[in-house]
Design an enzyme around this catalytic site. Structure first.
Site, short mmCIF file in Angstrom:
data_model
loop_
_atom_site.label_atom_id
_atom_site.label_comp_id
_atom_site.label_asym_id
_atom_site.label_seq_id
_atom_site.Cartn_x
_atom_site.Cartn_y
_atom_site.Cartn_z
N LYS A 52 0.84 -1.20 0.00
CA LYS A 52 0.00 0.00 0.00
C LYS A 52 0.87 1.25 0.00
O LYS A 52 0.61 2.21 -0.73
CB LYS A 52 -0.94 -0.02 1.22
CG LYS A 52 -2.07 -1.03 1.08
CD LYS A 52 -2.82 -1.29 2.38
CE LYS A 52 -3.82 -2.43 2.16
NZ LYS A 52 -4.50 -2.85 3.40
N GLN A 96 -4.86 -1.56 9.64
CA GLN A 96 -4.68 -2.89 9.04
C GLN A 96 -5.25 -3.98 9.96
O GLN A 96 -4.89 -4.05 11.13
CB GLN A 96 -3.18 -3.12 8.76
CG GLN A 96 -2.87 -4.41 8.05
CD GLN A 96 -3.41 -4.44 6.61
OE1 GLN A 96 -3.38 -3.45 5.89
NE2 GLN A 96 -3.93 -5.59 6.20
N ASP A 119 -11.31 2.84 4.11
CA ASP A 119 -11.57 1.40 4.01
C ASP A 119 -13.07 1.12 4.02
O ASP A 119 -13.49 -0.01 3.74
CB ASP A 119 -10.92 0.67 5.21
CG ASP A 119 -9.73 -0.17 4.79
OD1 ASP A 119 -9.58 -0.41 3.57
OD2 ASP A 119 -8.97 -0.59 5.67
#
Ligand code: NAD
Length: 281
Positions: A52, A96, A119
């Site tokens: 990422k 994460q 997200d």
């Protein structure tokens, strides 16, 4: 049978994001910023975060990574998120997953400012998605929708079977498909007869984490199969949830693993972060 090439499509998205970033810099003096919070030392999570960060750098984003030991307290993680919420250079915040067991994941996700929730996991954005309002949408299912669009796959009135019902994959996938006027069946570990559902579907979208779960006799001729699963098997190679070798000859379209949905997830993260930065603009 036609392969849906996620790698090429993701590259196309990267290029388009990079062009828009350049424009945003020149016209508004804004550089999109992404903060990634990584707790613990799970090798797969570290690898994802590295990918990422690299993608962010390539498209011209500002990105920072907060790496924390798995002994860190929930309060300290929350304090870091609150700092990022208040940081004007940060447009997107990503935690994460999975988080260590002593941390309440739902609580952590709720602390993220919904306007920076790139997200799409915050309950505010999930609620807006289900209602059909503009929102940040989870990157993996959003990437699948982008694939349907790119390959001109019409969803209206189609029978779609979603296999797997997690908060980050199956549920948002089902909501997106329903919003696109498909007839959606959601199946999961407690579904009594999976084959009865998959074999009737025009489109099957699988995100489960069981290698080879979807077999040839579970898919009708000409179906479209989207494989979200990523599983590392004993010989070290990556496979999906679909028995690709035997299922693919029956399909009109199918995604490979690797090179299918996987690259689209990062592409959509970039796209969501750009969207957040444009709101700042
Ligand atoms: P999860 O474990 O949170 O959820 C799995 C879901 O599958 C659950 O709803 C469960 O009920 C269902 N399930 C499990 N076994 C089943 C079975 N035998 N039959 C029917 N349903 C079954 O997993 P997740 O986080 O949603 O991830 C699912 C898969 O997707 C994993 O392989 C993961 O690596 C992959 N994934 C890929 C990407 C990507 O970028 N392509 C992103 C996220 C997850």
């Amino acid at each position: 049978m036609q392969l849906i090439d996620g790698k090429t499509l993701a590259q196309k998205v990267h290029t388009s994001v990079a062009n828009e970033v350049e424009q945003l810099k020149q016209e508004k003096n804004i550089v999109p910023g992404l903060a990634v919070i990584l707790v613990g030392d799970d090798p797969a999570s570290h690898a994802y975060v590295k990918m990422k960060a690299k993608a962010c750098e390539k498209v011209g984003f500002y990105s920072i990574s907060h790496n924390m030991p798995d002994t860190i307290s929930q309060e300290e993680i929350i304090a870091t998120i609150e700092m990022m919420n208040a940081n004007p250079r940060i447009d997107g915040i990503l935690v994460q997953l999975p988080l260590p067991k002593h941390v309440d994941t739902d609580k952590i996700l709720e602390v993220i400012d919904p306007k920076k929730d790139v997200d799409g996991f915050h309950a505010y954005n999930v609620g807006r998605l289900v209602t059909g309002l503009d929102s940040f949408v989870a990157c993996t299912p959003l990437g699948v929708m982008k694939m349907f669009e790119e390959y001109n796959i019409d969803l209206e009135g189609k029978d779609v079977c979603v296999v797997g019902a997690s908060n980050i994959v199956g549920k948002p996938m089902a909501a997106l498909l329903l919003n696109a006027n498909a007839t959606v069946t959601v199946t999961h570990i407690f579904t009594k007869d999976l084959k009865a559902h998959t074999s009737k579907a025009d489109i099957v979208v699988v995100g489960v984490g069981v290698p080879g779960l979807i077999k040839e006799d579970m898919i009708k001729d000409g179906a479209i199969v989207i494989d979200i699963g990523i599983n590392r098997i004993e010989n070290g190679s990556l496979v999906g949830d679909v028995d690709f070798k035997h299922v693919s000859p029956k399909c009109s379209y199918i995604t490979p693993v690797p090179g299918g949905v996987g690259p689209m997830t990062i592409a959509m993260l970039l796209s969501n972060t750009l969207k957040a930065a444009k709101t700042r603009a």
